[in-house]
Design a protein around this motif. Structure first.
Motif, PDB file in Angstrom:
ATOM      1  N   VAL A  17      -7.218  -1.519 -16.481  1.00 33.57           N
ATOM      2  CA  VAL A  17      -6.094  -1.877 -15.345  1.00 33.57           C
ATOM      3  C   VAL A  17      -4.975  -0.848 -16.011  1.00 33.57           C
ATOM      4  N   GLU A  18      -4.340   0.582 -16.068  1.00 36.16           N
ATOM      5  CA  GLU A  18      -3.582   0.801 -16.337  1.00 36.16           C
ATOM      6  C   GLU A  18      -1.886   1.230 -15.872  1.00 36.16           C
ATOM      7  N   GLN A  19      -1.635   0.709 -14.613  1.00 39.78           N
ATOM      8  CA  GLN A  19      -0.470   0.625 -13.998  1.00 39.78           C
ATOM      9  C   GLN A  19      -1.264  -0.573 -12.569  1.00 39.78           C
ATOM     10  N   ILE A  20      -0.010  -1.609 -12.519  1.00 37.03           N
ATOM     11  CA  ILE A  20       0.024  -2.201 -11.556  1.00 37.03           C
ATOM     12  C   ILE A  20       1.055  -2.460 -10.367  1.00 37.03           C
ATOM     13  N   GLY A  21       1.425  -1.874  -9.687  1.00 34.56           N
ATOM     14  CA  GLY A  21       2.772  -1.510  -9.037  1.00 34.56           C
ATOM     15  C   GLY A  21       3.162  -2.462  -7.614  1.00 34.56           C
ATOM     16  N   HIS A  22       3.715  -3.090  -7.412  1.00 36.16           N
ATOM     17  CA  HIS A  22       4.104  -3.605  -6.714  1.00 36.16           C
ATOM     18  C   HIS A  22       4.481  -3.208  -4.987  1.00 36.16           C
ATOM     19  N   PHE A  23       4.030  -3.240  -3.894  1.00 36.72           N
ATOM     20  CA  PHE A  23       4.880  -2.360  -2.437  1.00 36.72           C
ATOM     21  C   PHE A  23       5.294  -3.746  -1.327  1.00 36.72           C
ATOM     22  N   SER A  24       5.876  -3.334  -1.087  1.00 38.45           N
ATOM     23  CA  SER A  24       6.465  -3.909   0.468  1.00 38.45           C
ATOM     24  C   SER A  24       6.597  -2.804   1.708  1.00 38.45           C
ATOM     25  N   ASP A  26       8.301  -3.235   5.491  1.00 34.85           N
ATOM     26  CA  ASP A  26       8.635  -3.554   6.321  1.00 34.85           C
ATOM     27  C   ASP A  26       8.894  -2.984   7.812  1.00 34.85           C
ATOM     28  N   ALA A  27       7.934  -3.239   9.126  1.00 39.65           N
ATOM     29  CA  ALA A  27       7.768  -3.192   9.824  1.00 39.65           C
ATOM     30  C   ALA A  27       8.734  -2.788  10.920  1.00 39.65           C
ATOM     31  N   PRO A  28      10.056  -3.579  10.914  1.00 38.68           N
ATOM     32  CA  PRO A  28      10.857  -3.264  12.137  1.00 38.68           C
ATOM     33  C   PRO A  28      11.198  -2.331  12.153  1.00 38.68           C
ATOM     34  N   THR A  29      11.600  -2.031  10.476  1.00 42.68           N
ATOM     35  CA  THR A  29      12.754  -0.865  10.231  1.00 42.68           C
ATOM     36  C   THR A  29      12.036   0.551   9.110  1.00 42.68           C
ATOM     37  N   ASP A  30      10.163   0.165   9.700  1.00 39.47           N
ATOM     38  CA  ASP A  30       9.500   1.318   8.573  1.00 39.47           C
ATOM     39  C   ASP A  30      10.212   1.863   6.987  1.00 39.47           C
ATOM     40  N   THR A  31      10.060   0.900   6.636  1.00 39.44           N
ATOM     41  CA  THR A  31      10.570   0.393   5.191  1.00 39.44           C
ATOM     42  C   THR A  31       9.514   0.578   4.202  1.00 39.44           C
ATOM     43  N   TRP A  32       9.403   1.229   3.375  1.00 39.60           N
ATOM     44  CA  TRP A  32       8.315   0.943   2.399  1.00 39.60           C
ATOM     45  C   TRP A  32       9.360   0.284   1.182  1.00 39.60           C
ATOM     46  N   THR A  33       8.868  -0.557   0.109  1.00 34.68           N
ATOM     47  CA  THR A  33       9.725  -0.490  -1.449  1.00 34.68           C
ATOM     48  C   THR A  33       8.511  -0.634  -2.130  1.00 34.68           C
ATOM     49  N   TRP A  34       8.980  -0.060  -2.641  1.00 32.36           N
ATOM     50  CA  TRP A  34       8.126   0.158  -4.623  1.00 32.36           C
ATOM     51  C   TRP A  34       8.625   0.186  -5.939  1.00 32.36           C
ATOM     52  N   SER A  35       7.780  -0.537  -6.534  1.00 33.07           N
ATOM     53  CA  SER A  35       8.274  -1.016  -7.739  1.00 33.07           C
ATOM     54  C   SER A  35       8.125   0.539  -8.684  1.00 33.07           C
ATOM     55  N   ASP A  36       8.737   0.046  -9.875  1.00 33.38           N
ATOM     56  CA  ASP A  36       8.661   1.387 -10.815  1.00 33.38           C
ATOM     57  C   ASP A  36       7.349   2.378 -10.830  1.00 33.38           C
ATOM     58  N   GLU A  37       6.256   1.110 -11.434  1.00 32.67           N
ATOM     59  CA  GLU A  37       4.427   1.773 -11.427  1.00 32.67           C
ATOM     60  C   GLU A  37       3.915   2.266 -10.744  1.00 32.67           C
ATOM     61  N   LEU A  38       4.034   2.051  -9.310  1.00 34.46           N
ATOM     62  CA  LEU A  38       3.758   1.770  -8.143  1.00 34.46           C
ATOM     63  C   LEU A  38       4.271   3.696  -7.788  1.00 34.46           C
ATOM     64  N   TYR A  39       5.878   4.143  -8.043  1.00 39.26           N
ATOM     65  CA  TYR A  39       6.286   5.553  -8.548  1.00 39.26           C
ATOM     66  C   TYR A  39       4.732   6.443  -9.467  1.00 39.26           C
ATOM     67  N   ILE A 112       5.007 -12.208  12.251  1.00 39.19           N
ATOM     68  CA  ILE A 112       3.714 -10.598  11.045  1.00 39.19           C
ATOM     69  C   ILE A 112       4.943  -9.493  11.316  1.00 39.19           C
ATOM     70  N   HIS A 113       6.133  -9.464  10.317  1.00 41.11           N
ATOM     71  CA  HIS A 113       6.001  -8.292   9.715  1.00 41.11           C
ATOM     72  C   HIS A 113       6.663  -7.641   8.935  1.00 41.11           C
ATOM     73  N   ARG A 114       6.032  -8.791   8.166  1.00 42.20           N
ATOM     74  CA  ARG A 114       5.847  -7.772   6.776  1.00 42.20           C
ATOM     75  C   ARG A 114       4.487  -7.899   6.290  1.00 42.20           C
ATOM     76  N   VAL A 115       4.236  -6.501   4.775  1.00 44.11           N
ATOM     77  CA  VAL A 115       2.720  -6.685   4.304  1.00 44.11           C
ATOM     78  C   VAL A 115       3.380  -6.165   2.879  1.00 44.11           C
ATOM     79  N   SER A 116       2.806  -6.952   1.974  1.00 46.73           N
ATOM     80  CA  SER A 116       3.399  -6.973   0.678  1.00 46.73           C
ATOM     81  C   SER A 116       1.898  -6.887  -0.064  1.00 46.73           C
ATOM     82  N   GLY A 117       2.157  -6.651  -1.167  1.00 48.49           N
ATOM     83  CA  GLY A 117       0.608  -6.037  -2.039  1.00 48.49           C
ATOM     84  C   GLY A 117       1.001  -6.093  -3.511  1.00 48.49           C
TER      85      GLY A 117
END
Length: 334
Positions: A17-24, A26-39, A112-117
């Protein structure tokens, strides 16, 4: 273990593994959140760009467009966790092999309103022991459903209700306490496993435990009306008196709230709202909190709440609640 999970674990067992990034997402707002590693996985400095669905699609390998983003939206529809192996093309046009695992999250209504992983960069090869960590992350995706089922089972056993009623009760307290359904279920299961006996006065003890976990502040609306309480209305000295009998605990909290909401909603200024609880067999923390909130509401409406507690008025919990309590109906009407 599903075939998809087995494939995901096998795919990373011989990689580094070189990087592990987290994402989330939010379906109601169509908003993505990324950790620094995912960038970094996508070739950007942290927060250099705003993550969007369009950006993710643009960086999917042309041959892998069915994976990654599509998996997120399928999980929003089905609620099933996912694990997929696919490729992304970063901002420098470097192809990276990744494994994405994710799970759905429920809101207070159980929807169900959010997916994270996580997105795991396995472009290089990595240590075999990380496969176990990835497996655990994917397995956790289904844990929320399991713990909710356990909590429903506890409520069914203690309160003698069916599965649907148990779930509706969990959802009712989740919505009104602003606590995620999964978190509420998890703490309830932990509490019952830690020492609430399944005999004797279990209903009352679980009432106190559950209400404390729910935060002690259910909203006072009349949206739930089922329960085992009995209500009658009489008229004395030209005033309506609502008599309530039964056991006000966790299972009857929604009905108690609905009954009071109806009585308070029908009151006209300056007539008091008189509630007779003298024949209750139990008045738990749920009931006292609901009464306290309705007392404030009535004061604001100019229709004071007068509660007849009878013998319950001697309880320390009742005396400390700060309510306008009376021992008899005659006292409340005086």
């Amino acid at each position: 273990m599903t075939d998809l999970l087995a494939e995901a674990v096998a795919a990373i067992s011989s990689s580094t593994v070189e990087q592990i990034g987290h994402f989330s997402y939010d379906a109601p707002t169509d908003t993505w959140t990324w950790s620094d590693e995912l960038y970094l996985i996508h070739g950007f400095r942290p927060r250099e760009v705003v993550p969007t669905t369009a950006l993710l699609v643009a960086h999917q390998h042309p041959d892998d467009r069915a994976a990654g983003v599509d998996d997120v939206f399928e999980t929003l529809r089905s609620g099933r966790p996912f694990a997929s192996r696919h490729r992304v093309v970063d901002s420098r046009q470097v192809e990276r092999k990744v494994i994405t695992v994710g799970q759905a999250e429920l809101d207070g209504a159980g929807q169900i309103h959010r997916v994270s992983g996580f997105v795991i960069d396995v472009t290089g090869s990595f240590r075999r022991d990380l496969a176990a960590s990835t497996h655990a992350a994917v397995e956790a995706a289904g844990a929320s459903r399991a713990v909710i089922d356990q909590a429903k089972g506890a409520l069914m056993l203690v309160y003698g209700m069916d599965e649907d009623a148990a779930f509706n009760l969990l959802r009712w307290y989740s919505q009104r306490s602003n606590v995620k359904l999964r978190d509420l279920a998890e703490t309830l299961v932990t509490a019952t496993s830690a020492g609430v006996p399944m005999s004797g006065d279990t209903r009352r003890r679980l009432d106190e435990v559950f209400f404390g976990l729910a935060g002690g502040h259910p909203e006072t609306d009349g949206s739930a009306v089922s329960g085992d309480l009995t209500t009658t209305v009489t008229v004395e000295q030209g005033m309506q008196i609502l008599h309530i009998t039964g056991n006000v605990d966790l299972s009857t909290g929604p009905q108690f709230t609905a009954v009071l909401a109806t009585a308070v909603g029908q009151a006209e200024r300056p007539t008091p709202v008189v509630i007779d609880l003298s024949d209750l067999t139990h008045l738990g923390s749920v009931g006292l909190a609901v009464l306290t909130q309705f007392s404030r509401r009535c004061a604001g409406r100019g229709t004071p709440l007068r509660v007849v507690f009878g013998e319950l008025s001697t309880l320390p919990s009742v005396r400390s609640a700060g309510l306008s309590g009376f021992r008899t109906i005659a006292d409340a009407l005086a």
